[in-house]
Design an enzyme around this catalytic site. Structure first.
Site, short mmCIF file in Angstrom:
data_model
loop_
_atom_site.label_atom_id
_atom_site.label_comp_id
_atom_site.label_asym_id
_atom_site.label_seq_id
_atom_site.Cartn_x
_atom_site.Cartn_y
_atom_site.Cartn_z
N LYS A 1 0.84 -1.21 0.00
CA LYS A 1 0.00 0.00 0.00
C LYS A 1 0.88 1.27 0.00
O LYS A 1 2.09 1.17 0.24
CB LYS A 1 -0.92 -0.04 1.23
CG LYS A 1 -1.91 -1.21 1.19
CD LYS A 1 -2.79 -1.22 2.43
CE LYS A 1 -3.84 -2.32 2.35
NZ LYS A 1 -4.75 -2.30 3.52
N TYR B 1 -12.55 -2.82 -3.08
CA TYR B 1 -13.08 -2.86 -1.71
C TYR B 1 -14.61 -2.83 -1.69
O TYR B 1 -15.21 -2.37 -0.72
CB TYR B 1 -12.51 -1.69 -0.90
CG TYR B 1 -11.06 -1.90 -0.47
CD1 TYR B 1 -10.70 -2.99 0.32
CD2 TYR B 1 -10.06 -1.01 -0.85
CE1 TYR B 1 -9.37 -3.19 0.72
CE2 TYR B 1 -8.74 -1.21 -0.46
CZ TYR B 1 -8.41 -2.29 0.33
OH TYR B 1 -7.10 -2.49 0.74
N ARG C 1 2.56 -7.23 9.08
CA ARG C 1 1.89 -6.19 9.88
C ARG C 1 2.37 -6.23 11.32
O ARG C 1 2.50 -5.19 11.97
CB ARG C 1 0.37 -6.36 9.79
CG ARG C 1 -0.18 -6.02 8.41
CD ARG C 1 -1.63 -6.44 8.28
NE ARG C 1 -2.23 -6.02 7.03
CZ ARG C 1 -3.43 -6.41 6.63
NH1 ARG C 1 -4.16 -7.22 7.39
NH2 ARG C 1 -3.93 -5.99 5.48
N ASN D 1 -1.84 -0.08 7.22
CA ASN D 1 -1.30 -1.41 7.52
C ASN D 1 -0.45 -2.02 6.40
O ASN D 1 -0.32 -3.23 6.29
CB ASN D 1 -2.41 -2.36 7.98
CG ASN D 1 -3.48 -2.53 6.93
OD1 ASN D 1 -3.38 -1.98 5.84
ND2 ASN D 1 -4.52 -3.28 7.26
N HIS E 1 -1.80 -5.38 1.36
CA HIS E 1 -3.06 -6.11 1.11
C HIS E 1 -2.73 -7.49 0.56
O HIS E 1 -1.77 -7.64 -0.20
CB HIS E 1 -3.93 -5.37 0.08
CG HIS E 1 -5.03 -6.25 -0.44
ND1 HIS E 1 -6.22 -6.42 0.24
CD2 HIS E 1 -5.09 -7.06 -1.53
CE1 HIS E 1 -6.97 -7.30 -0.43
NE2 HIS E 1 -6.31 -7.69 -1.51
N GLU F 1 -9.79 -10.33 -7.74
CA GLU F 1 -8.86 -9.21 -7.65
C GLU F 1 -7.80 -9.21 -8.77
O GLU F 1 -7.45 -8.15 -9.29
CB GLU F 1 -8.16 -9.23 -6.28
CG GLU F 1 -9.12 -8.90 -5.14
CD GLU F 1 -8.56 -9.18 -3.74
OE1 GLU F 1 -7.36 -9.55 -3.63
OE2 GLU F 1 -9.30 -9.01 -2.77
#
Ligand code: UDP
Ligand code: MG
Length: 167
Positions: free
Chosen positions: A29, A69, A122, A132, A135, A146
């Site tokens: 991310k 999402y 994480r 965090n 993904h 995805e």
């Protein structure tokens, strides 16, 4: 005869989405990139023994993030999440291998930093659930949804690891 049918069925299944051909979607991310964790994160999946079959740096369009999402669209944090994910580039990846979805999801660690274990990504690098770092697809079905959202077919590669006999 039944044996033959079962063998053919197993072969088709095996070359689709399970066994050594199973694939998962992983993304570093924007905060993971800002914090210079890209190399460390790639290293973990690589050294685990999974095969990298897709990799790109991109600033995700809002439409992709909303779709990605979609399940969380009713949550109060949804707009903030889309904004955060679109705030800078992400490193999108597809990794392949036996049980890659479940294994990589475990390597991520829990969403809640207070309970995610040391040794997970994480667990080692996050203190805030909304920042965090990474993904990962949470199921084979999610990965199937995805991967085509983030990658065109020609961006994914089939290749052989010379070390595949040993891993
Ligand atoms: N998220 C958030 N606040 C929350 C729950 C989730 O900002 O209270 C974000 C967080 O970035 C998380 C993502 O939404 O990684 C997806 O949530 P999910 O519960 O699917 O967690 P994950 O699958 O990423 O562990
Ligand atoms: Mg999730």
């Amino acid at each position: 005869m039944i044996c033959l049918v079962l063998t053919i069925f197993a072969h088709i299944f095996q070359t689709g989405w399970t066994g050594a051909k199973e694939r998962t979607f992983i993304a570093v991310k924007p905060d993971g990139i800002q914090r210079r964790l890209v190399g460390e994160i790639i290293c973990r999946f690589e050294q685990k023994g999974f095969k990298l079959v897709g990799l790109k740096l991109l600033q995700a369009p809002e439409s992709v993030l909303r779709e990605h999402y979609w399940d969380l669209r009713g949550k109060p944090f949804f707009n903030g999440l889309v904004c955060y994910m679109g705030s800078g580039p992400v490193v999108a990846m597809v990794w392949q291998g036996v049980d890659v979805v479940k294994t990589c999801f475990g390597m991520l660690g829990e969403m809640n930093p207070a309970v995610c274990l040391p040794g997970t990504i994480r667990g080692d690098y996050c203190v805030e659930g909304g920042r965090n770092v990474i993904h990962g697809s949470d199921s084979v079905e999610s990965a199937q949804r995805e991967i085509p959202l983030w990658f065109r077919r020609h961006e994914l590669h089939s290749w052989d690891h010379s070390s595949s006999r040993w891993i």
